[in-house]
Enzyme design. Sequence first.
Site, PDB file in Angstrom:
ATOM      1  N   ASN A  94     -20.920  28.354  48.006  1.00 13.18           N
ATOM      2  CA  ASN A  94     -19.378  28.752  48.585  1.00 13.18           C
ATOM      3  C   ASN A  94     -20.356  29.559  49.212  1.00 13.18           C
ATOM      4  O   ASN A  94     -21.679  30.643  49.170  1.00 13.18           O
ATOM      5  CB  ASN A  94     -19.016  28.913  47.182  1.00 13.18           C
ATOM      6  CG  ASN A  94     -18.993  28.331  46.636  1.00 13.18           C
ATOM      7  OD1 ASN A  94     -18.467  27.045  46.760  1.00 13.18           O
ATOM      8  ND2 ASN A  94     -18.454  28.592  44.995  1.00 13.18           N
ATOM      9  N   HIS A 111     -24.756  27.125  52.442  1.00 14.09           N
ATOM     10  CA  HIS A 111     -24.073  26.736  53.027  1.00 14.09           C
ATOM     11  C   HIS A 111     -23.634  28.213  54.370  1.00 14.09           C
ATOM     12  O   HIS A 111     -22.662  28.092  54.534  1.00 14.09           O
ATOM     13  CB  HIS A 111     -23.019  26.285  53.214  1.00 14.09           C
ATOM     14  CG  HIS A 111     -22.847  25.070  51.932  1.00 14.09           C
ATOM     15  ND1 HIS A 111     -22.238  24.077  51.794  1.00 14.09           N
ATOM     16  CD2 HIS A 111     -24.145  23.677  52.877  1.00 14.09           C
ATOM     17  CE1 HIS A 111     -22.637  22.603  51.705  1.00 14.09           C
ATOM     18  NE2 HIS A 111     -23.445  22.762  52.188  1.00 14.09           N
ATOM     19  N   CYS A 119     -24.979  35.379  66.049  1.00 15.31           N
ATOM     20  CA  CYS A 119     -24.723  35.082  66.943  1.00 15.31           C
ATOM     21  C   CYS A 119     -25.449  33.709  67.356  1.00 15.31           C
ATOM     22  O   CYS A 119     -26.768  33.776  67.250  1.00 15.31           O
ATOM     23  CB  CYS A 119     -25.835  36.273  68.257  1.00 15.31           C
ATOM     24  SG  CYS A 119     -26.072  35.709  70.450  1.00 15.31           S
ATOM     25  N   GLY A 178     -18.472  22.694  39.309  1.00 15.47           N
ATOM     26  CA  GLY A 178     -17.820  22.411  40.443  1.00 15.47           C
ATOM     27  C   GLY A 178     -17.497  22.584  41.567  1.00 15.47           C
ATOM     28  O   GLY A 178     -16.881  23.107  42.520  1.00 15.47           O
ATOM     29  N   LEU A 205     -13.853  20.304  36.585  1.00 15.50           N
ATOM     30  CA  LEU A 205     -12.525  20.278  36.113  1.00 15.50           C
ATOM     31  C   LEU A 205     -12.478  19.348  35.149  1.00 15.50           C
ATOM     32  O   LEU A 205     -11.552  18.761  34.293  1.00 15.50           O
ATOM     33  CB  LEU A 205     -11.648  20.451  37.384  1.00 15.50           C
ATOM     34  CG  LEU A 205     -10.160  21.056  36.958  1.00 15.50           C
ATOM     35  CD1 LEU A 205      -9.853  21.982  35.940  1.00 15.50           C
ATOM     36  CD2 LEU A 205      -9.228  20.952  38.117  1.00 15.50           C
TER      37      LEU A 205
HETATM   38  P1  OAD Z   1     -14.650  20.141  46.324  1.00 16.73           P
HETATM   39  O1  OAD Z   1     -13.651  20.811  47.019  1.00 16.73           O
HETATM   40  O2  OAD Z   1     -15.596  19.249  47.278  1.00 16.73           O
HETATM   41  O3  OAD Z   1     -14.706  19.918  44.952  1.00 16.73           O
HETATM   42  C1  OAD Z   1     -14.281  21.169  44.068  1.00 16.73           C
HETATM   43  C2  OAD Z   1     -14.816  20.350  42.743  1.00 16.73           C
HETATM   44  O4  OAD Z   1     -14.453  21.050  41.978  1.00 16.73           O
HETATM   45  C3  OAD Z   1     -14.335  19.230  42.111  1.00 16.73           C
HETATM   46  O5  OAD Z   1     -14.650  17.950  41.850  1.00 16.73           O
HETATM   47  C4  OAD Z   1     -12.816  19.506  40.980  1.00 16.73           C
HETATM   48  O6  OAD Z   1     -12.227  18.718  40.006  1.00 16.73           O
HETATM   49  C5  OAD Z   1     -13.553  21.089  40.996  1.00 16.73           C
HETATM   50  N1  OAD Z   1     -12.676  21.996  40.092  1.00 16.73           N
HETATM   51  C6  OAD Z   1     -11.693  22.317  40.892  1.00 16.73           C
HETATM   52  N2  OAD Z   1     -10.934  23.609  39.962  1.00 16.73           N
HETATM   53  C7  OAD Z   1     -11.944  23.168  39.433  1.00 16.73           C
HETATM   54  C8  OAD Z   1     -12.230  24.900  37.986  1.00 16.73           C
HETATM   55  N3  OAD Z   1     -10.866  25.879  37.563  1.00 16.73           N
HETATM   56  N4  OAD Z   1     -12.834  24.662  37.613  1.00 16.73           N
HETATM   57  C9  OAD Z   1     -13.727  23.649  37.908  1.00 16.73           C
HETATM   58  N5  OAD Z   1     -13.992  22.722  38.430  1.00 16.73           N
HETATM   59  C10 OAD Z   1     -12.874  22.931  39.101  1.00 16.73           C
HETATM   60  O7  OAD Z   1     -15.727  21.549  46.942  1.00 16.73           O
HETATM   61  P2  OAD Z   1     -17.004  21.341  47.442  1.00 16.73           P
HETATM   62  O8  OAD Z   1     -18.397  20.228  45.924  1.00 16.73           O
HETATM   63  O9  OAD Z   1     -17.939  22.916  47.000  1.00 16.73           O
HETATM   64  O10 OAD Z   1     -19.281  22.643  52.998  1.00 16.73           O
HETATM   65  O11 OAD Z   1     -17.546  21.112  48.169  1.00 16.73           O
HETATM   66  C11 OAD Z   1     -19.090  20.778  49.169  1.00 16.73           C
HETATM   67  C12 OAD Z   1     -18.870  21.290  50.630  1.00 16.73           C
HETATM   68  O12 OAD Z   1     -17.821  20.680  51.489  1.00 16.73           O
HETATM   69  C13 OAD Z   1     -18.397  22.379  50.716  1.00 16.73           C
HETATM   70  O13 OAD Z   1     -19.738  23.635  50.895  1.00 16.73           O
HETATM   71  C14 OAD Z   1     -18.183  22.665  52.619  1.00 16.73           C
HETATM   72  C15 OAD Z   1     -17.279  21.179  52.307  1.00 16.73           C
HETATM   73  O14 OAD Z   1     -17.120  21.019  52.968  1.00 16.73           O
HETATM   74  C16 OAD Z   1     -19.435  23.231  54.489  1.00 16.73           C
HETATM   75  O15 OAD Z   1     -17.973  24.027  54.925  1.00 16.73           O
HETATM   76  C17 OAD Z   1     -20.825  22.840  54.912  1.00 16.73           C
END
Ligand code: OAD
Length: 238
Positions: A94, A111, A119, A178, A205
Amino acid sequence: MLAKNIFILTGAGVSAESGLSTFRDKGGIWSQYRLEEVASIQGYERNPSFVLDFYNMRRNTHGGIEPNAAHVALAQLEEAWSARGGSVTLCTQNVDNLHERGGSKRVLHMHGEIAKARCHDCGALAPYDGDLSVNLGCAACGRTGGMRPHVVWFGETPLLMDEIYEALSAADLFVSIGTSGNVYPAAGFVAAARAAGMPTMEINLEASENAHLFDMGRYGKASEQVPAWVTEMVALAD
Ligand code: OAD
């Protein structure tokens, strides 16, 4: 102590209940924006203002939000573990600062961090809370037009990877919270942890696509599951 050195990977799900959108859930950020337009170096080179505005919009939504019970519980775990001679490494995908605001001391932002600007020309990095624009000059090198959010884009190498792998290999418990496990290298940490012989757990979740790679899973809202897990860990620690 059950596990002396705990490595925790967090993703957007841990901040969802603070009001920040996740990426791949229904209605998530990647259903509204094309990833390659706003989160790649090619997209930035094609249309820097559009990309800067995307991050300005996201930075502005970060202003009024607060850490939730999951962030706070993870900070309590870190404190409890360091008081007992152990360690908690919090590695987050995050770009928000909710872990720090929840009280966590050691947070590795693989990230990047949206409240910092870098810059693109000279690499100078500084806290920056305002809107970025192509008219902004770099305080270090004086060049205009290269100030970008301190956020890793697709095709770029995530940050702090040496420190992250060092902490992961020294850990004896891996916990993923998460995250959907779609983006590498973070998505590969569970396999590395398994190869090193440590137990692995996901808190999400719902079961992620990688759920079969984890020894244990706890499913439900992070704001409920994480504090419950931390309470159990601390009770078993002495
Ligand atoms: P995702 O949006 O891919 O996944 C979020 C996860 O959180 C899912 O598995 C949901 O089921 C879960 N979730 C949602 N609400 C929740 C809650 N209240 N409690 C527990 N779990 C919950 O997000 P990331 O895995 O963080 O990178 O994505 C990884 C990377 O993809 C990010 O850092 C970003 C994105 O592209 C960059 O921008 C470089």
